[in-house]
Every structure is written in structure tokens, then in C-alpha cells.
Design a protein around this motif. Structure first.
Motif, PDB file in Angstrom:
ATOM      1  N   ALA A 144      25.751  25.368  37.507  1.00 19.34           N
ATOM      2  CA  ALA A 144      24.681  24.844  38.473  1.00 19.34           C
ATOM      3  C   ALA A 144      23.323  25.904  38.777  1.00 19.34           C
ATOM      4  CB  ALA A 144      24.846  24.040  39.588  1.00 19.34           C
ATOM      5  N   LEU A 145      23.950  27.268  39.383  1.00 12.15           N
ATOM      6  CA  LEU A 145      23.003  28.387  39.496  1.00 12.15           C
ATOM      7  C   LEU A 145      22.461  28.555  38.566  1.00 12.15           C
ATOM      8  CD1 LEU A 145      25.791  30.615  41.795  1.00 12.15           C
ATOM      9  CD2 LEU A 145      23.706  29.079  42.399  1.00 12.15           C
ATOM     10  N   ILE A 146      22.679  28.341  37.226  1.00 13.27           N
ATOM     11  CA  ILE A 146      21.999  29.315  36.058  1.00 13.27           C
ATOM     12  C   ILE A 146      21.114  28.469  36.400  1.00 13.27           C
ATOM     13  CG2 ILE A 146      22.526  29.115  33.372  1.00 13.27           C
ATOM     14  CD1 ILE A 146      25.174  29.755  33.442  1.00 13.27           C
ATOM     15  N   LEU A 147      21.442  26.927  35.921  1.00 15.15           N
ATOM     16  CA  LEU A 147      20.077  26.081  36.370  1.00 15.15           C
ATOM     17  C   LEU A 147      18.897  26.278  37.160  1.00 15.15           C
ATOM     18  CD1 LEU A 147      19.393  24.275  33.576  1.00 15.15           C
ATOM     19  CD2 LEU A 147      20.404  22.487  35.497  1.00 15.15           C
ATOM     20  N   GLY A 148      19.666  26.641  38.350  1.00 17.76           N
ATOM     21  CA  GLY A 148      18.551  26.695  39.514  1.00 17.76           C
ATOM     22  C   GLY A 148      18.196  28.365  39.071  1.00 17.76           C
ATOM     23  N   GLY A 149      18.947  28.913  37.963  1.00 18.51           N
ATOM     24  CA  GLY A 149      18.369  30.613  38.525  1.00 18.51           C
ATOM     25  C   GLY A 149      17.076  30.207  37.544  1.00 18.51           C
ATOM     26  N   LEU A 150      17.540  29.629  36.853  1.00 21.96           N
ATOM     27  CA  LEU A 150      16.873  30.105  35.245  1.00 21.96           C
ATOM     28  C   LEU A 150      15.124  29.121  35.890  1.00 21.96           C
ATOM     29  CD1 LEU A 150      16.458  30.844  32.311  1.00 21.96           C
ATOM     30  CD2 LEU A 150      17.729  28.241  31.889  1.00 21.96           C
ATOM     31  N   LEU A 151      15.303  28.085  36.395  1.00 17.90           N
ATOM     32  CA  LEU A 151      13.877  27.474  36.804  1.00 17.90           C
ATOM     33  C   LEU A 151      13.272  28.395  37.259  1.00 17.90           C
ATOM     34  CD1 LEU A 151      15.584  23.924  37.640  1.00 17.90           C
ATOM     35  CD2 LEU A 151      13.273  24.053  36.087  1.00 17.90           C
ATOM     36  N   VAL A 152      13.889  28.362  38.233  1.00 18.54           N
ATOM     37  CA  VAL A 152      13.341  29.679  40.120  1.00 18.54           C
ATOM     38  C   VAL A 152      12.405  30.638  39.213  1.00 18.54           C
ATOM     39  CG1 VAL A 152      13.595  31.139  41.512  1.00 18.54           C
ATOM     40  CG2 VAL A 152      14.874  28.647  41.579  1.00 18.54           C
ATOM     41  N   SER A 153      13.193  31.451  37.959  1.00 16.88           N
ATOM     42  CA  SER A 153      12.515  32.818  37.414  1.00 16.88           C
ATOM     43  C   SER A 153      11.615  32.703  37.157  1.00 16.88           C
ATOM     44  CB  SER A 153      13.766  33.750  37.208  1.00 16.88           C
ATOM     45  OG  SER A 153      14.369  32.569  35.584  1.00 16.88           O
ATOM     46  N   LEU A 154      11.535  30.935  36.070  1.00 11.91           N
ATOM     47  CA  LEU A 154      10.647  31.250  34.868  1.00 11.91           C
ATOM     48  C   LEU A 154       9.385  30.395  35.266  1.00 11.91           C
ATOM     49  CD1 LEU A 154      12.745  29.759  31.664  1.00 11.91           C
ATOM     50  CD2 LEU A 154      11.907  31.806  31.847  1.00 11.91           C
ATOM     51  N   PHE A 155       9.464  29.520  37.067  1.00 21.17           N
ATOM     52  CA  PHE A 155       8.298  28.910  37.236  1.00 21.17           C
ATOM     53  C   PHE A 155       8.005  29.362  38.615  1.00 21.17           C
ATOM     54  CE2 PHE A 155      10.085  25.267  34.621  1.00 21.17           C
ATOM     55  CZ  PHE A 155       8.952  25.742  33.830  1.00 21.17           C
ATOM     56  N   VAL A 156       8.729  30.803  39.187  1.00 18.52           N
ATOM     57  CA  VAL A 156       7.664  30.609  40.194  1.00 18.52           C
ATOM     58  C   VAL A 156       7.140  32.053  39.718  1.00 18.52           C
ATOM     59  CG1 VAL A 156       8.106  32.264  42.450  1.00 18.52           C
ATOM     60  CG2 VAL A 156       9.691  30.745  42.059  1.00 18.52           C
ATOM     61  N   PRO A 157       5.849  31.970  40.210  1.00 10.47           N
ATOM     62  CA  PRO A 157       4.679  33.678  39.509  1.00 10.47           C
ATOM     63  C   PRO A 157       4.859  34.689  40.256  1.00 10.47           C
ATOM     64  CG  PRO A 157       3.429  31.909  40.841  1.00 10.47           C
ATOM     65  CD  PRO A 157       5.187  31.226  41.056  1.00 10.47           C
ATOM     66  N   ARG A 158       5.254  35.402  40.057  1.00 10.66           N
ATOM     67  CA  ARG A 158       4.767  36.845  40.847  1.00 10.66           C
ATOM     68  C   ARG A 158       3.678  37.480  40.196  1.00 10.66           C
ATOM     69  NH1 ARG A 158       9.559  41.534  41.559  1.00 10.66           N
ATOM     70  NH2 ARG A 158       8.789  42.830  42.653  1.00 10.66           N
ATOM     71  N   ARG A 159       3.548  37.465  41.897  1.00 10.73           N
ATOM     72  CA  ARG A 159       1.859  38.070  41.583  1.00 10.73           C
ATOM     73  C   ARG A 159       1.128  39.124  42.499  1.00 10.73           C
ATOM     74  NH1 ARG A 159      -0.438  32.277  42.405  1.00 10.73           N
ATOM     75  NH2 ARG A 159      -0.383  32.215  40.134  1.00 10.73           N
ATOM     76  N   ARG A 160       0.760  40.123  42.714  1.00 12.22           N
ATOM     77  CA  ARG A 160      -0.381  41.009  43.200  1.00 12.22           C
ATOM     78  C   ARG A 160      -1.364  40.499  43.271  1.00 12.22           C
ATOM     79  NH1 ARG A 160       2.147  46.680  41.546  1.00 12.22           N
ATOM     80  NH2 ARG A 160       4.658  45.708  42.329  1.00 12.22           N
ATOM     81  N   MET A 161      -2.145  41.010  44.941  1.00 11.93           N
ATOM     82  CA  MET A 161      -3.668  40.025  44.693  1.00 11.93           C
ATOM     83  C   MET A 161      -3.984  41.312  45.963  1.00 11.93           C
ATOM     84  SD  MET A 161      -5.272  36.554  45.255  1.00 11.93           S
ATOM     85  CE  MET A 161      -4.612  35.582  44.967  1.00 11.93           C
ATOM     86  N   TRP A 162      -5.131  41.599  46.030  1.00  9.32           N
ATOM     87  CA  TRP A 162      -6.069  42.531  46.669  1.00  9.32           C
ATOM     88  C   TRP A 162      -7.451  41.983  46.656  1.00  9.32           C
ATOM     89  CZ3 TRP A 162      -3.461  43.765  41.874  1.00  9.32           C
ATOM     90  CH2 TRP A 162      -2.335  44.869  42.143  1.00  9.32           C
ATOM     91  N   VAL A 163      -7.369  42.412  48.588  1.00 12.04           N
ATOM     92  CA  VAL A 163      -9.253  41.756  48.516  1.00 12.04           C
ATOM     93  C   VAL A 163      -9.948  43.180  49.046  1.00 12.04           C
ATOM     94  CG1 VAL A 163     -10.092  40.290  50.238  1.00 12.04           C
ATOM     95  CG2 VAL A 163      -8.264  39.936  49.173  1.00 12.04           C
TER      96      VAL A 163
END
Ligand code: HEM
Lengths: 331, 591
Positions: free
Chosen positions: B511-530
Motif C-alpha cells: 500500500a505504501l508503494i502504491l501511495g508513494g508512487l501516486l504522490v511522487s508521480l503526480f505532485v509537482p515540485r516547483r519553484r516560483m519567483w516573483v
């Protein structure tokens, strides 16, 4: 004459095949026209660098708005054969769906419990995924129409001619909710992998074309000129493949839970389990390749292609010729 | 750049696509000579690189293939025996390289163990780094934003100061889940924001859970056991080592772990398809009705079905097979009962033509053995041979061939109850003897050859008539018609009984594998600057830009969306590209 539900279902299958064939022809004509359009465009804009790829004039592609683009690409979105292709695919899909639903009704259960039914439902899902990406996600993948309708037509034809068995009740081992969940999700991931595969193939062709163009040699103008560039194709393929991968991960786990209930162990390296594992590992490799220096691009595309080949192998050769507990082909 | 100033950069293996470290291949050639430690470090770095992980993954996929081509001892021992018979030359060679035990072989294990060493070597530094990144400030705003993804600018809203605009941007970014930090560079205020740390968390959870599954599977195999036992209707099994027909303990298993509960098979119901012409005789349902009784408990009625195992007393009981166990009684010439038992016959085909063996060691002049065929619904083929045409009891017939001599069971070597070694026996009926095989229906008795005594196929139906002797009457007497044999022969169930103490752990890690996979593939990691930039003409504009860390198709839309929300839509409807090549966008021209 009174037709049984299953007989109507078979009629729908054959009608769907005819309509898929028409769609296939329409999409093929479209590809041919794309080549012609590309050549014409090159003539019209002789000064435009050959290297620059010409975007499809689809509504979703903002690139076509550029004034510098050859007129051909704008005219392209209105290609009548493309519209016929899509319309026929939708019609075939409706027939296909009816066939599947009727088969389920005739058997009194979900229509995916033997080879014939896997093929019927699996191909339906391939078309469904294609249409969903086209219509709901609004990603213009119509250029894959030839591949998708061709693949579905061939698989459906093989299934109808070689795998057909009349609807019979489920043996005890298949009487489980996991049949509904596990097999359905597996079929859905196959649909996604098929699409990802097609994109990777086009990506490789496009990359080859781009690399020839980069060396400033004359590029033969084919339909590729009207398609997105290889990087775009690669990103698209990746996004489709990872959804497929997640579903495959789920398939593998659901299968293990079911195996625990039906066979008394969650994992036993049965042939089908082995191949499910192999597919999973190959796609994990693909995802890694995408994140590894020197492996992005064509190399990772090859992995996606190998991945889908193992999927097809698993569905055909393993089901038919390998011995194992998953002897549910019904043949 | 130190990790502090740019969290995220070297967190991944050096050859990760986003890594800022130099590719090992690009390091200058005139390196100083590596010492031993240097070599170790180099080897470790190679092992924990993405490329190695990738190669090991592909190798693992390839190594798994042979196990599906050649039968495996673990899943198909009979297939292995068959393979040896069919390929006497090839089989020993394959066996030499462990082709019949692929998944426990040295080479397969080597690959996955290396992969997991690499994995652990990957997880540990990344986890450490991730914790640091979680506490670090978002990195300094780059000097020139215009080269970054999704770059867009907006006029400073009327009557607002640059500092206030940056403040409000920081606030809005924080509200949408960004961690923010304000910087000021050459008098130009800016905010640097980062989000999606969950992506890396998910990735680490995923990879760690892979290790978890491996460890749990390893332990489960060590402490668990699996055993098989055939139980005939009416019989009872007590969960002790001696009661199993076969037993495979894990490496660390001790038999004190067995709880001696009692499991009795009351009845086994088998339902076969009778109406659908295409599936006559196909099994529809098997249900074993059992009673379970703990050491000091009341007996409990339970059922075991295919797909519905029974979980009791720390063991899992599965119904994996069933068949018929004809009750056979043998009397000697004096009329004493020398054998009576329900003998499980092993099914040979879908219609349950079954084979079984009777061994009578005592009470006869010589030891007696019988090989029997049982046909639940007997049909005669044109060749004269019998077969069964339906799996249920319509016309049950038992045929027996009698052997006399030495059964080979006296010297204590274990022999299978399902096979008879005829090499030391003399055949008395059937085959080339010229004497017809004995043929019985339930309730019938026949004479054994040479006046040895009688054999009876007992009818176990409730209230069955006493046995009839068929020896003097015509064997084909018409009594078969119209008789209901449905209950006349006992059935047996073959149960698999398992204990796997880590099964639930495996499930939890999965279950952790599946959950971790979903999070890591669909949560975008981004930086933004203004950033508020003062143009040469003195005008102050707000610049917006972002950087993807990993796959992030929605990046450019996110920048535009934020700019619109913060400073209102762009005045001149600039077309910001929303196309797909997000991560590598710098060269993208704004048409
Ligand atoms: C048992 C072997 C392994 C399997 C099955 C596996 C599988 C995966 C999968 C499915 C992903 C994509 C999901 C995600 O991003 O979390 C992934 C990503 C990743 N893996 Fe592994 N992995 C394995 C071993 C390793 C090893 C040994 C390393 C280090 C060398 C590694 C480094 C990474 C990295 C850095 C990513 C992120 C890729 C990205 O940025 O998109 N993995 N892995």
C-alpha cells in the motif's frame, strides 16, 4: 429467427470491425495527405528552415497561431479524412461497447473471463482511452488514429476468429470481486501502454528526422513534418505510460491479493505472475531511464517499446502456450 | 553551490537528469591516482548511480524470463520430472545452472540483492538530504528570470509599491502551499517560493517500501510454513506435524508454533453445470463444510471455498482440490475384515476419472495390492475402455486390478499412498492375466481371484442396503437404471494449510508503494519567483517565472495563473505558451 444476446453481440463485433476498417482507411488517407501537405508547405515557404517542425493545426496547439508557419498546417486541422476517421472511430466504439455489454449480459457476469472476452474488452479500452484523450483531455493525438484503429482491428479480428468461445459460467476460481477489479485495471493499463507505445514509435521516427535535419541534409518530407516534435511526443508518451504504470502496479498487487485467496499464496512465480513482474520491471526501468543522464530521448523510448512488446507477449503467447495456473483462456 | 543554498540539487544520484553535479564521465582525465578508499568510494558511487539501478532493473527483467520457459520446482515439481524425462541430456545441464529454481538461484538473487544494495545506498543520502531541504530556505532569486520557464511580466498595479506587491505575492504563494522567502537584490525586492516537497517524500516512501516488501517476504518465508492434507468426509485432522501429508517449513520454523486445533470435514458439496449445453459438467461451486475446534473451545461450523479461505487459529486453510474416496472393504478367505477405508482417488481429468491404490499388508496369505480406477459416470468408449463422462455421481463404477506379493513397505522407507510399486508383485487380474478386472458399483461385492476372499465397494448413502454379491450374477444386471447414486461415494477435500506471519506487512508495504508512487508521480515540485524589476525607463514591472524539478507539465500554466491572480491578466494578451515541453523550456520562443 430469434437471436440470442450473444449472437447480437457477435453481430456488433463484426459491424464494429467494418467501421474500424473504414476509420483506419480514413486515417491512412490523412497520413498520406499530411505528407503531401508538408511538401506543399515546404515549397510555399522555401525560406523557412527545414529544421523547424510544422505543428498540427489543432485547436489545442498554440503553435499554429504563429504567422511564420506555412499555410498548410493551418489548413490541416480541417482535413475531412481526419474528421471521417474520428467520426468512424466513435461509431465503431459505440458498436464495440454494445458488443461488450451484450456479451456481459449473455454471460450474466463481467465480460472479461476468457481470452475472447479479454480481447473484446481490452481493445474496447484501447479505443476508449484514445477517445478520452482526444475528446476529454483535448490532446490532439488524431495522428495515432491509424495505429489505434489498426491495432484494435487486428486484435479484434484474431479474437473473433480464433478465440471465440460461447458464454459459459465462471469456474469457482474466477468467482471473485477481484476478477472485476484486477482484470479490468489490467486491461485499462494495456490500453494506456498501447497509446504510449505508439507515441514512442512516432517519437523515434521524429527524432531520426530531426537529427537528419540537424545535419542540414535534405529531409524527406513525410507526415512527420505535421506532427509535434520529438520532445513533445516523449513527454506525452511519458505521461500516458506513468498512468499505465501505476495501474499496472495496482494490477500486480490486486492479483497477489486474489492469488492469496484463490491459490493460498500471494506470489508463486506462476508464468503469468512472472510476466506481470517483468512488465512492471521494464516500465520501472523506463521511468528510471527518463531520469538518467544519457538515457532520456530515444533510449527510453526503446524501453517503452520493449515494455509494450512484453505486454503483448504476455497477452498472446503466455496465455496460449505457457503452462500455469492462469489457464483461463477458455481454449 | 552548497546543499544549503540550493536544496534539492545534489539530492539525487549524480547522474540524475536534474542533478547539477558533473557527470562522472565528464570529470577531467588527469585525476590523481585513486587510493584504496578512493576506489571503494568510486565503486560505491557507481553502484548507487541511476545508470546502475537502471541496468540492474533491466537485468532483473531478463533474468526472470527463463523461469517462465522451464518448469520450476517451486510451482510445478511434476513438470520438472517430466522435463527430465523428455530431455534427458539437456535437463541436467539446465539444472547445473539452477534453471529449475530460477527465483532462488544464485544469479537471480545476486541481481536483486545488488539492486537493493544500490537502492539502500540511494535512499539513505537522499533521505538525509531531503530532511535538510525541508528545513532549508528556498534558494536565492536568480538574477535573470527571463530565461526561466513560463516567464511573464505584469505592470505594477496602480498605487502599489514594489515592496507591497512582493509582500502580497509572498502571502498568496504561502496560501497555495509554497514555502516562501523574500530577498532583495540590488534594491529589487523579490520572493522565492518552493512547493511539492511531498514529491520527494513520496519517492522515498516508495523506494523504502520496496525494501520493506523484500525484508517482509524474506522473514515470512523463514518463520512460516505450508502443508497439505487430504481429508475425507467424516474425517478429522488435528493440526500437528505428523498429521500433514506433506509439510514445508520455513528456515526458522519450529513445530511448537503449531496450534493443535481440530478440523473435521462434515461434507463437501460440489455443484456442476447441468443446463448450459456448452458447459455441461463444468464446476460451478465447491464448498467444504467443516467444524473447527480449538483445544478448549466449542466446535464451530465453518465453510471453506475456493476464493474464500478459512482463517482460523493463526493458519489459513484453503480448499485447493477435491475428488472421490470410494470406501473399500476387503475380507480374507475366513471372512475377517482385513481392510476397510475410504481411499482418496486422485482425479485425472475434468470428469474426475480417478486413480487410487489399496494396500493390504496383513491378514492375507501374501501382501495384497490393488490399483483402481474410479468413474463417477462410467461410459464405454468404442475401444472398450472406460471413461467418465460427467464429474458427478450418475453411474459410479470402480474397477480394480489385484496384485499379490511384497508391497515393499515393511523396511520402513516411506512410499506414496497414491502409487503401487508392482515390480515385486504378481498381477492376478486385468492386463495380460486373462482374468477380468474386478468391476463394482456402490454396494456390490466381488470375489477376489484364487479364493483369497472378497472385496466390497461400500455404498455410504444414508440408509443404503447391505452389500450385494455380484460374483455369481451377471455384472451388467439392470439395477443401475433409475438408482440414485448421489450420496453413494464419499468425497475428499485437499486442503492447503499455511501460516505466513508477515503477509500483512507485505500488504502494508505494498500500500505504501502504491501511495508513494501516486504522490511522487503526480505532485509537482516547483519553484516560483516573483520579482519587482525597475526598467531603464524607471517603470517598475513584476516578473514571474518558475522552475520545474522533475516532470511538471502544468508549470507554465501555473505561472500564468499565479500572475493573473496576483496582478490581474496581462494587458496585451500575450500568448504564453501552455505547451508540453515544460521542463526544458528556456529556449522556447515567445512567438
Ligand atoms: C528495486 C529497484 C527499484 C525500483 C523497482 C524502482 C522504481 C522506481 C519507480 C517506479 C520510480 C518512479 C516513481 C517515483 O518517482 O517515485 C522511481 C524513481 C526514481 N528512482 Fe527508483 N527504483 C528502484 C531502484 C532505484 C535505485 C537503486 C535508485 C538510485 C540509484 C533509484 C533512484 C530513483 C530516482 C532518483 C527516481 C526519481 C526519478 C525522477 O526524478 O523522475 N531507484 N524508481
Amino acid at each position: 429467427m430469434q437471436l440470442t444476446l450473444d449472437e447480437i453481440s457477435i453481430l456488433c463485433v463484426y459491424s464494429a470491425m467494418v467501421v474500424y476498417a473504414i476509420a483506419f482507411i480514413a486515417f491512412s488517407i490523412d497520413l498520406a495527405r499530411r505528407s503531401a501537405a508538408a511538401t506543399a508547405a515546404a515549397d510555399a515557404a522555401a525560406r523557412v528552415e527545414v529544421k523547424e517542425t510544422v505543428a498540427v493545426g489543432a485547436p489545442s496547439s498554440p503553435r499554429s497561431a504563429g504567422a511564420a508557419k506555412p499555410a498548410a498546417s493551418v489548413a490541416y486541422g480541417r482535413s475531412p479524412s481526419l474528421r471521417v476517421g474520428v467520426a468512424m472511430t466513435v461509431l465503431a466504439w459505440i458498436l464495440h461497447l454494445s458488443a461488450d455489454v451484450l456479451r456481459g449480459l449473455a454471460a450474466g457476469r463481467v465480460p472479461w473471463a476468457n481470452m475472447y472476452e479479454f480481447a473484446l474488452t481490452g481493445t474496447l479500452i484501447i479505443t476508449t482511452v484514445f477517445l478520452v484523450v482526444l475528446v476529454v483531455v483535448k490532446q490532439d493525438l488524431r495522428f495515432l488514429g491509424t495505429f489505434i484503429t489498426g491495432l484494435v482491428l487486428v486484435l479484434l479480428g484474431i479474437a473473433a476468429l480464433n478465440f471465440y468461445v460461447s458464454p459459459i459460467p465462471l469456474p469457482p476460481a474466477l468467482q471473485s470481486v477481484w476478477l472485476v477489479i484486477h482484470v479490468f485495471v489490467a486491461s485499462a493499463s494495456v490500453g494506456l501502454f498501447a497509446l504510449g507505445f505508439a507515441l514512442s514509435v512516432v517519437q523515434l521516427m521524429q527524432a531520426r528526422r530531426e537529427s537528419i535535419a540537424a545535419t542540414a541534409k535534405a529531409v524527406k518530407l513525410t507526415f512527420l513534418a505535421t506532427l509535434p516534435d520529438s520532445v513533445t511526443l516523449e513527454n506525452l508518451a511519458y505521461r500516458i505510460n506513468i498512468i499505465g504504470f501505476i495501474m499496472w502496479t495496482f494490477t500486480l498487487m490486486a492479483g497477489s491479493i486474489w492469488a492469496e485467496k484463490a491459490w493460498g499464496r500471494y506470489w508463486g512465480w506462476d508464468t503469468k505472475e512472472v510476466w506481470t513482474f517483468i512488465i512492471w520491471v521494464v516500465y520501472a526501468g523506463y521511468i528510471h531511464a527518463r531520469a538518467t543522464r544519457g538515457w532520456r530521448g530515444s533510449r527510453s523510448a526503446w524501453l517503452a517499446i520493449i515494455g509494450f512488446s512484453t505486454v503483448l507477449f504476455n497477452f498472446t503467447v503466455v496465455n496460449l502456450f505457457f503452462k500455469g495456473l492462469h489457464a483461463y483462456s477458455g481454449l | 553551490m552548497s546543499p544549503q543554498s540550493d536544496p534539492g540539487a545534489p539530492s539525487r544520484p549524480a547522474d540524475h537528469i536534474d542533478s547539477t553535479e558533473a557527470d562522472p564521465g565528464e570529470t577531467p582525465v588527469n585525476q590523481p591516482k585513486l587510493g584504496f578508499v578512493g576506489w571503494l568510494r568510486f565503486a560505491w558511487r557507481q553502484l548507487t548511480s541511476m545508470r546502475t539501478a537502471l541496468l540492474l532493473l533491466l537485468l532483473l527483467a531478463i533474468a526472470a524470463v527463463p523461469g517462465s520457459l522451464v518448469p520450476q520446482r517451486s510451482s510445478d515439481p511434476n513438470g520438472v520430472t517430466q522435463y527430465f524425462d523428455d530431455n534427458p541430456r539437456l535437463a541436467p545441464i539446465l539444472d547445473g545452472v539452477q534453471m529449475f529454481d530460477v527465483y532462488t538461484s544464485v544469479w537471480f538473487s545476486a541481481i536483486y540483492l545488488l539492486l537493493f544494495v544500490s537502492l539502500i545506498g540511494c535512499i539513505i543520502p537522499r533521505t538525509k538530504h531531503h530532511f535538510e531541504a525541508l528545513r532549508a530556505r528556498p534558494p536565492r532569486t536568480p538574477v535573470r528570470l527571463s530565461r526561466l520557464a513560463g516567464y511573464t511580466e505584469r505592470a505594477l498595479p496602480e498605487g502599489e509599491t514594489a515592496a507591497a506587491a512582493i509582500d502580497s505575492a509572498a502571502k498568496q504563494l504561502r496560501q497555495s502551499g509554497y514555502r516562501v522567502e523574500q530577498y532583495e537584490l540590488r534594491g529589487e525586492p523579490s520572493v522565492s517560493a518552493e512547493r511539492g516537497y511531498l514529491r520527494e517524500t513520496g519517492n522515498l516512501v516508495f523506494h523504502s517500501a520496496l525494501v520493506g516488501v523484500l525484508v517482509a517476504v524474506g522473514f515470512g518465508g523463514g518463520f512460516g510454513f505450508s502443508g497439505q492434507r487430504v481429508i475425507v468426509e467424516g474425517q478429522t485432522f488435528v493440526n500437528t506435524l505428523a498429521a500433514y501429508d506433506s509439510f514445508n517449513p520455513g528456515r526458522f520454523f519450529t513445530d511448537t508454533r503449531l496450534t493443535p486445533y481440530r478440523l473435521s470435514l462434515e461434507s463437501l458439496d460440489a455443484v456442476y453445470e447441468t443446463r448450459n449445453q456448452d458447459a455441461i459438467g463444468q464446476p460451478i461451486d465447491f464448498t467444504a463444510h467443516v467444524t473447527v475446534q480449538g483445544q478448549d473451545g466449542e466446535p464451530e461450523d465453518r465453510t471453506v471455498k475456493v476464493n474464500e479461505p478459512l482463517y482460523t487459529h493463526g493458519t489459513d486453510v484453503y480448499l485447493l482440490g477435491n475428488g472421490y474416496a470410494p470406501t473399500i472393504t476387503v475380507k480374507n478367505a475366513e471372512g475377517d475384515v482385513v481392510f476397510t477405508d475410504a481411499v482418496p482417488f486422485l482425479p485425472q481429468d475434468a470428469n474426475l476419472t480417478s486413480i487410487g491404490v489399496v494396500k493390504v499388508p496383513d491378514g492375507m496369505p501374501e501382501q495384497l495390492g490393488m490399483v483402481g480406477f474410479f468413474y463417477p459416470t462410467q461410459t464405454e468408449l468404442t475401444s472398450g475402455a472406460y471413461t467418465s463422462s460427467y464429474p458427478d455421481l450418475i453411474l459410479p463404477v470402480l474397477t480394480l486390478n489385484v496384485y499379490e506379493g511384497d508391497l515393499g513397505i515393511d523396511d520402513g522407507t516411506p512410499t506414496s499412498v497414491y502409487s503401487l510399486d508392482t515390480s515385486t508383485l504378481e498381477q492376478l487380474t486385468g492386463g495380460k492375466t486373462g482374468v477380468d478386472s474386478i468391476e463394482l458399483k456402490p454396494g456390490e461385492t466381488a470375489e477376489l481371484p484364487n479364493g483369497l476372499g472378497t472385496v466390497t465397494f461400500d455404498d455410504v448413502s444414508p440408509g443404503a442396503a447391505p452389500a450385494v454379491d455380484v460374483s455369481d450374477t451377471d455384472a451388467d444386471s439392470a439395477d443401475a437404471e433409475g438408482r440414485n447414486y448421489a450420496q453413494s461415494v464419499s468425497r475428499f477435500a485437499s486442503f492447503d494449510i499455511h501460516h505466513d506471519p508477515t503477509q500483512m506487512w507485505v500488504l502494508a508495504f505494498a500500500a505504501l508503494i502504491l501511495g508513494g508512487l501516486l504522490v511522487s508521480l503526480f505532485v509537482p515540485r516547483r519553484r516560483m519567483w516573483v520579482k519587482a524589476v525597475t526598467k531603464p525607463d524607471g517603470r517598475v514591472v513584476l516578473e514571474y517565472a518558475a522552475l520545474a524539478r522533475g516532470e511538471d507539465p502544468g508549470l507554465e500554466d501555473a505561472v500564468t495563473g499565479f500572475a493573473d491572480k496576483h496582478a490581474g491578466p496581462a494587458a496585451s494578451a500575450r500568448s504564453t505558451s501552455n505547451s508540453n515541453s515544460a521542463a526544458d523550456a528556456p529556449e522556447k520562443s515567445s512567438t
